[in-house]
Write a protein that holds these residues in place. Structure first.
Motif, short mmCIF file in Angstrom:
data_model
loop_
_atom_site.label_atom_id
_atom_site.label_comp_id
_atom_site.label_asym_id
_atom_site.label_seq_id
_atom_site.Cartn_x
_atom_site.Cartn_y
_atom_site.Cartn_z
N ILE A 149 77.08 -51.23 -0.72
CA ILE A 149 76.30 -52.04 0.20
C ILE A 149 75.46 -51.09 1.05
CG2 ILE A 149 76.38 -53.59 2.19
CD1 ILE A 149 78.97 -54.75 1.05
N THR A 150 74.15 -51.29 1.05
CA THR A 150 73.27 -50.42 1.84
C THR A 150 72.90 -51.06 3.18
OG1 THR A 150 71.28 -51.27 0.75
CG2 THR A 150 72.35 -49.35 -0.23
N HIS A 151 72.75 -52.39 3.20
CA HIS A 151 72.39 -53.09 4.44
C HIS A 151 73.02 -54.48 4.48
CE1 HIS A 151 69.04 -50.17 4.18
NE2 HIS A 151 68.96 -50.28 5.50
N ILE A 152 73.41 -54.90 5.67
CA ILE A 152 73.72 -56.30 5.96
C ILE A 152 72.89 -56.67 7.17
CG2 ILE A 152 75.47 -58.00 6.57
CD1 ILE A 152 77.56 -56.22 5.27
N GLU A 153 72.10 -57.75 7.06
CA GLU A 153 71.19 -58.14 8.13
C GLU A 153 71.37 -59.61 8.47
OE1 GLU A 153 67.19 -55.74 7.07
OE2 GLU A 153 68.21 -56.70 5.37
N LEU A 154 71.04 -59.95 9.70
CA LEU A 154 71.10 -61.33 10.17
C LEU A 154 69.69 -61.83 10.45
CD1 LEU A 154 73.02 -63.68 11.25
CD2 LEU A 154 72.60 -62.71 13.52
N GLY A 155 69.32 -62.97 9.85
CA GLY A 155 67.98 -63.52 10.02
C GLY A 155 67.88 -64.45 11.22
N SER A 156 66.82 -64.26 12.02
CA SER A 156 66.57 -65.11 13.18
C SER A 156 65.11 -64.96 13.60
CB SER A 156 67.48 -64.71 14.35
OG SER A 156 67.21 -65.47 15.51
N GLN A 157 64.44 -66.09 13.83
CA GLN A 157 63.07 -66.10 14.32
C GLN A 157 62.12 -65.30 13.42
OE1 GLN A 157 61.76 -67.78 17.21
NE2 GLN A 157 63.68 -68.86 16.89
N GLY A 158 62.35 -65.36 12.13
CA GLY A 158 61.47 -64.68 11.19
C GLY A 158 61.67 -63.18 11.11
N ARG A 159 62.73 -62.68 11.74
CA ARG A 159 63.00 -61.23 11.72
C ARG A 159 64.43 -61.00 11.23
NH1 ARG A 159 60.14 -62.44 16.37
NH2 ARG A 159 58.21 -61.29 16.70
N TRP A 160 64.72 -59.73 10.91
CA TRP A 160 66.05 -59.36 10.42
C TRP A 160 66.67 -58.33 11.35
CZ3 TRP A 160 68.30 -62.15 6.74
CH2 TRP A 160 67.48 -62.90 5.88
N LEU A 161 67.86 -58.64 11.88
CA LEU A 161 68.63 -57.74 12.73
C LEU A 161 69.65 -57.02 11.86
CD1 LEU A 161 69.73 -56.70 15.51
CD2 LEU A 161 71.21 -58.73 15.52
N THR A 162 69.61 -55.68 11.87
CA THR A 162 70.53 -54.90 11.06
C THR A 162 71.92 -54.90 11.68
OG1 THR A 162 68.76 -53.45 10.26
CG2 THR A 162 71.02 -52.63 10.08
N LEU A 163 72.90 -55.40 10.92
CA LEU A 163 74.29 -55.40 11.36
C LEU A 163 75.05 -54.20 10.80
CD1 LEU A 163 75.22 -59.18 10.82
CD2 LEU A 163 74.31 -58.08 12.88
N PHE A 164 74.65 -53.78 9.60
CA PHE A 164 75.30 -52.64 8.96
C PHE A 164 74.28 -51.89 8.13
CE2 PHE A 164 77.05 -50.88 5.02
CZ PHE A 164 77.99 -50.00 5.51
N GLN A 165 74.36 -50.56 8.18
CA GLN A 165 73.53 -49.70 7.35
C GLN A 165 74.40 -48.56 6.83
OE1 GLN A 165 69.82 -48.52 9.10
NE2 GLN A 165 69.42 -46.94 7.58
N ARG A 166 74.35 -48.35 5.53
CA ARG A 166 75.19 -47.32 4.93
C ARG A 166 74.89 -45.96 5.58
NH1 ARG A 166 74.78 -46.45 -1.44
NH2 ARG A 166 72.75 -45.62 -0.78
N GLY A 167 75.93 -45.24 5.88
CA GLY A 167 75.78 -43.96 6.54
C GLY A 167 76.03 -44.04 8.03
N GLN A 168 76.09 -45.26 8.56
CA GLN A 168 76.42 -45.46 9.96
C GLN A 168 77.80 -46.11 10.02
OE1 GLN A 168 73.32 -47.66 11.91
NE2 GLN A 168 71.74 -46.17 11.42
N ASN A 169 78.62 -45.66 10.95
CA ASN A 169 80.02 -46.10 10.98
C ASN A 169 80.21 -47.48 11.59
OD1 ASN A 169 80.94 -43.71 9.83
ND2 ASN A 169 81.03 -42.66 11.82
N ASP A 170 79.37 -47.85 12.51
CA ASP A 170 79.60 -49.08 13.27
C ASP A 170 78.99 -50.29 12.58
OD1 ASP A 170 80.90 -47.64 15.22
OD2 ASP A 170 79.10 -47.37 16.45
N LEU A 171 79.73 -51.38 12.58
CA LEU A 171 79.24 -52.68 12.12
C LEU A 171 79.02 -53.52 13.35
CD1 LEU A 171 78.71 -54.77 9.83
CD2 LEU A 171 81.14 -55.35 9.96
N LEU A 172 77.76 -53.87 13.62
CA LEU A 172 77.44 -54.63 14.82
C LEU A 172 78.07 -56.02 14.76
CD1 LEU A 172 73.66 -53.86 15.47
CD2 LEU A 172 75.67 -52.83 16.55
N CYS A 173 78.52 -56.50 15.90
CA CYS A 173 79.04 -57.87 16.00
C CYS A 173 77.84 -58.82 16.01
CB CYS A 173 79.85 -58.04 17.27
SG CYS A 173 80.52 -59.69 17.49
N PRO A 174 77.72 -59.71 15.03
CA PRO A 174 76.53 -60.56 14.96
C PRO A 174 76.50 -61.58 16.09
CG PRO A 174 78.14 -61.22 13.30
CD PRO A 174 78.65 -59.94 13.91
#
Length: 300
Positions: free
Chosen positions: A124-149
């Motif tokens: 998995i390279t990215h997990i994003e949350l869609g809102s208002q026509g934009r994508w908020l990155t919750l997870f990106q490979r290589g970064q340890n933290d998974l943002l709370c959506p």
């Protein structure tokens, strides 16, 4: 109380995730890989929480909507080569949003299980949350933290495409998966007129609300009354045979693919965005009925 689509949408929880992954070897499957993804999601969520899997993803009557649905990955020519980015989307409606954490956890279980008949491993390279026509990155490979959506509602899928006060808009509809549209027992095999598309959008919202969000009025009563034929249609009726050795046509994936346009009033923008969020027509549970919107402003 005077109801509107916006007021209703603000009351309904809705989460829209986009997952991007990189397969470690060539992944083979159907072009529209809904059946592959559906099976994989069941296996992964069953590891995390079997009871939740039973609630959200088990087999149901095809007319019964699910609060957990998706847009499957598209495999050009039936394959994706190793390390080529591949995306799919997951959508949670109403009470299903309470389980967003478990759903995200199941994605990492899916990473361990693999995709397709050969259980192709992937990252998995990215997990994003869609809102208002934009994508908020919750997870990106290589970064340890998974943002709370953050919690989002269906209203977060409705927005003005441009900052302006234009009354007339040009909208282009482009399918992302085949639209299986049937009205009065007649199957549509080309771009729908605007009234029909709005009917399918309203019907999808009504069905989801009936099962997962009680309302005290008729959703269909909110539908605007307008007749307009599509312009610039470039469509064809797509058939993907899931089981070539079987004569049973119910196993086939069928529907309209391509693009077409409408000229609309600004008041119709949220309705078309709603359809893009919820997906329309038959087999939306399995990834069909998805489309993209692009916009332009019409001069007075």
């Amino acid at each position: 109380m005077t109801w509107s689509l916006t007021k209703l949408s603000k009351q309904i929880w809705f989460s829209h995730l986009r997952v991007t992954l990189a397969p470690q070897s060539t992944l083979f499957g159907y072009q529209f890989a809904g059946s592959m993804l559906h099976g994989a999601l069941i296996n992964a969520l069953n590891v995390v929480d079997p009871k939740l899997c039973q609630t959200l993803l088990t087999a149901q009557d095809g007319s019964h909507p699910r609060a957990y649905f998706f847009i499957a990955p598209y495999l050009p020519k039936g394959e994706v080569i190793a390390q080529q980015p591949l995306s799919f989307e997951i959508k949670l409606f109403g009470h299903a949003c309470e389980y967003l954490g478990a759903v995200v956890q199941s994605l990492f279980e899916l990473q361990a299980i693999g995709l397709g008949n050969n259980r192709v491993p992937f990252s998995i390279t990215h997990i994003e949350l869609g809102s208002q026509g934009r994508w908020l990155t919750l997870f990106q490979r290589g970064q340890n933290d998974l943002l709370c959506p953050p919690q989002t509602t269906l209203a977060d899928q409705l927005y003005t495409p441009f900052t302006c006060l234009a009354k007339k808009w040009h909208v282009r509809v482009e399918t992302r998966s085949p639209l299986a549209l049937t009205r009065s027992k007649n199957t549509l095999n080309s771009a729908p007129n605007l009234a029909d598309l709005l009917f399918f959008i309203g019907n999808r919202l009504r069905a989801l609300c009936d099962h997962f969000h009680s309302v005290d009025f008729s959703v269909m009563a909110l539908l605007p009354k307008i007749e307009q034929q599509p312009s610039s249609p470039n469509t064809h009726f797509f058939v993907q045979k899931r089981h070539p050795d079987l004569a049973e046509k119910n196993h086939d994936l069928r529907g309209i693919t391509g693009s077409w346009c409408y000229a609309i009033d600004a008041s119709l923008i949220p309705w078309l965005q709603l359809g893009a969020a919820l997906q329309v027509g038959k087999r939306a549970n399995y990834g069909q009925g998805a489309y993209l919107l692009s916009w332009g402003i019409l001069s007075e």
